[in-house]
Design a protein around this motif. Structure first.
Motif, PDB file in Angstrom:
ATOM      1  N   ASN A 187      14.543  -0.640   2.106  1.00 61.57           N
ATOM      2  CA  ASN A 187      13.378  -1.136   2.830  1.00 61.57           C
ATOM      3  C   ASN A 187      12.228  -1.461   1.876  1.00 61.57           C
ATOM      4  O   ASN A 187      11.541  -0.566   1.382  1.00 61.57           O
ATOM      5  N   LEU A 188      12.051  -2.755   1.603  1.00 65.65           N
ATOM      6  CA  LEU A 188      10.894  -3.184   0.807  1.00 65.65           C
ATOM      7  C   LEU A 188       9.897  -3.893   1.730  1.00 65.65           C
ATOM      8  O   LEU A 188       9.159  -4.768   1.312  1.00 65.65           O
ATOM      9  N   SER A 189       9.929  -3.531   3.013  1.00 63.00           N
ATOM     10  CA  SER A 189       9.060  -4.243   3.955  1.00 63.00           C
ATOM     11  C   SER A 189       7.719  -3.544   4.130  1.00 63.00           C
ATOM     12  O   SER A 189       6.687  -4.071   3.708  1.00 63.00           O
ATOM     13  N   VAL A 190       7.707  -2.373   4.699  1.00 62.84           N
ATOM     14  CA  VAL A 190       6.400  -1.767   4.983  1.00 62.84           C
ATOM     15  C   VAL A 190       5.742  -1.295   3.685  1.00 62.84           C
ATOM     16  O   VAL A 190       6.415  -0.901   2.737  1.00 62.84           O
ATOM     17  N   GLY A 191       4.419  -1.374   3.663  1.00 57.46           N
ATOM     18  CA  GLY A 191       3.705  -0.955   2.462  1.00 57.46           C
ATOM     19  C   GLY A 191       3.096   0.417   2.646  1.00 57.46           C
ATOM     20  O   GLY A 191       2.049   0.548   3.266  1.00 57.46           O
ATOM     21  N   GLU A 192       3.778   1.425   2.141  1.00 57.05           N
ATOM     22  CA  GLU A 192       3.153   2.747   2.122  1.00 57.05           C
ATOM     23  C   GLU A 192       3.699   3.541   0.952  1.00 57.05           C
ATOM     24  O   GLU A 192       4.876   3.425   0.607  1.00 57.05           O
ATOM     25  N   PRO A 193       2.821   4.340   0.313  1.00 56.22           N
ATOM     26  CA  PRO A 193       3.289   5.116  -0.833  1.00 56.22           C
ATOM     27  C   PRO A 193       4.469   5.983  -0.422  1.00 56.22           C
ATOM     28  O   PRO A 193       4.499   6.501   0.699  1.00 56.22           O
TER      29      PRO A 193
END
Ligand code: PMP
Ligand code: GLU
Length: 398
Positions: free
Chosen positions: A35-41
């Motif tokens: 999953n390289l979709s959502v941006g969260e650390p």
């Protein structure tokens, strides 16, 4: 059939969250999706912050909180703004909400009237446009591209402003491009805005700490000519790996802070007591954790840029901040493989999900088709595996 309001029918769903959901569903079916979709650390919240939350529970911080947030947290935010950003705010100018997303939506609802224009440089984070639409405002896009490092110029800004312009939303470091405006570039924009005293400046500074070597973070609130009508949006999600805690804030002129407090008082009340005490610990405690995570993101940035540049059809720039890569993908248009034909970046993102099992986000979600967004807030192993799969799947396209 249930009747849904026109207001909500007109809203687009959050595509960042939708893509992430889709990849979770595939994963639940046993597909090995990266999953390289959502941006969260991908880091855990630092221990001293978790300990502050445990103590808050133990100390019975279980009652409704003041609508704009605990005074101790608002003071800690003012100290942070002064110490790190050189900007001066009083606690009555701070309203803490359920994440920067909520703080931003509050500010837009509190300041934008139907028909007001709000300038949004694009590519822009998915929610800006939809929030403006919710307020019945009119989004006005200033397009940018990879050749110009996705940054607007002073003449472009000047040309976009007219008597209906109510606000501009700026985001640096940027989601989805990772571009960072330099001090001189921001000063040039501030000079333009100084000539338009009715325009509110909304500066989304949530990625300020995810900034790479050689870069300098400059707060939009630090330009004296426009400081009294600049609203800063920030929060703990990205810098302290606290996305699920839901704490963000606006730092705003007093009248706007009061209006936001009124809105929030009818809508959601004050943010979670426990999460506020955790956020206070984040701002007042050691900042070493922020630097450690920043270094990890920089190493991953170098890795993902190197691997992406080995893929012939991708046009890649080097992000200076945040944790996103935004390559141009138009070289694949018109090509086919595995029963897919690629006509646009949305189809390419879907092809990568179904064939390479890598979730990315279509640039169209950020009002800029022709690109895809990759979030590299994940392990080195995931980055290497994802880029290997993407390279192979793209090589098949003929
Ligand atoms: N602004 C930008 C540019 C973002 O990428 C995010 C992350 N979703 C937010 C605001 C909102 O962050 P949060 O609500 O988690 O504080
Ligand atoms: N900021 C993140 C992203 O862009 C989180 C998801 C969201 O809130 O849109 O992926």
């Amino acid at each position: 059939m249930q009747r849904i309001s026109n207001r909500v029918q007109a809203l687009a769903s959050s595509q960042t969250l939708a893509m992430s959901q889709k990849s979770a569903e595939l994963r639940a079916q046993g597909v090995d999706v990266i999953n390289l979709s959502v941006g969260e650390p991908d880091f855990n919240t630092p221990d001293h912050i978790k300990a502050a939350a445990e103590k808050a529970i133990e100390d019975n911080f279980s009652f409704y909180t003041p609508v704009p947030g605990y005074m101790s947290l608002r003071k800690a935010i003012c100290e942070k703004l002064s110490r790190e950003n050189g900007v001066s705010f009083a606690p009555e100018q701070i309203v803490v909400g359920n994440g920067a997303k909520h703080a931003l939506c509050n500010v837009i609802l509190a300041t934008v009237n139907p028909g007001d224009e709000v300038i949004i440089p694009v590519p822009a984070w998915v929610s800006y446009t939809e929030m403006v639409k919710l307020a019945e405002g009119q989004p006005v896009f200033i397009p940018t591209d990879i050749e110009h490092n996705f940054k607007i110029t002073a003449p472009q800004l000047e040309a976009a402003i007219n008597e209906r312009t109510r606000a501009i939303i700026l985001c640096s470091p940027s989601n989805p491009t990772g571009s960072v405006y330099s001090r001189d570039e921001l000063a040039a924009l501030a000079d333009v805005l100084a000539g338009h005293p009715d325009v509110l400046i909304i500066a989304d500074e949530i990625y300020e700490h995810i900034l790479y070597t050689g870069g300098e973070f400059v707060s939009m609130g630090s330009f004296p000519l426009i400081a009294d009508r600049t609203v800063i949006i920030n929060g703990v999600s990205k810098a302290y790996a606290m996305t699920g805690w839901r704490i963000g804030y606006c730092a705003a002129p007093v009248e706007i802070a009061k209006a936001v407090t009124k809105l929030q008082g009818q809508f959601t009340s004050g943010a979670s007591s426990i999460a506020q005490k955790a956020a206070e610990a984040a701002y007042t405690g050691s900042q070493e954790c922020v630097e450690e995570m920043r270094k990890a993101f920089e190493r991953r940035r170098d890795l993902v840029v190197r691997l992406a540049r080995e893929i012939p059809g991708l046009k890649v720039n080097e992000p200076q901040g945040a944790f996103y890569l935004f390559p141009e993908v138009t070289a694949y248009y018109g090509k086919s493989a595995h029963g897919h034909t690629i006509n646009d970046s949305g189809e390419l993102a879907m092809y990568l999900l179904q064939v390479a099992h890598v979730a990315t986000v279509d640039g169209g979600a950020f009002c800029t088709p022709g690109y895809i967004r990759l979030s590299y807030a994940t392990s080195d192993e995931n980055i290497v595996e994802a880029m290997t799969r993407i390279k192979a799947a793209l090589a098949d396209l003929k």
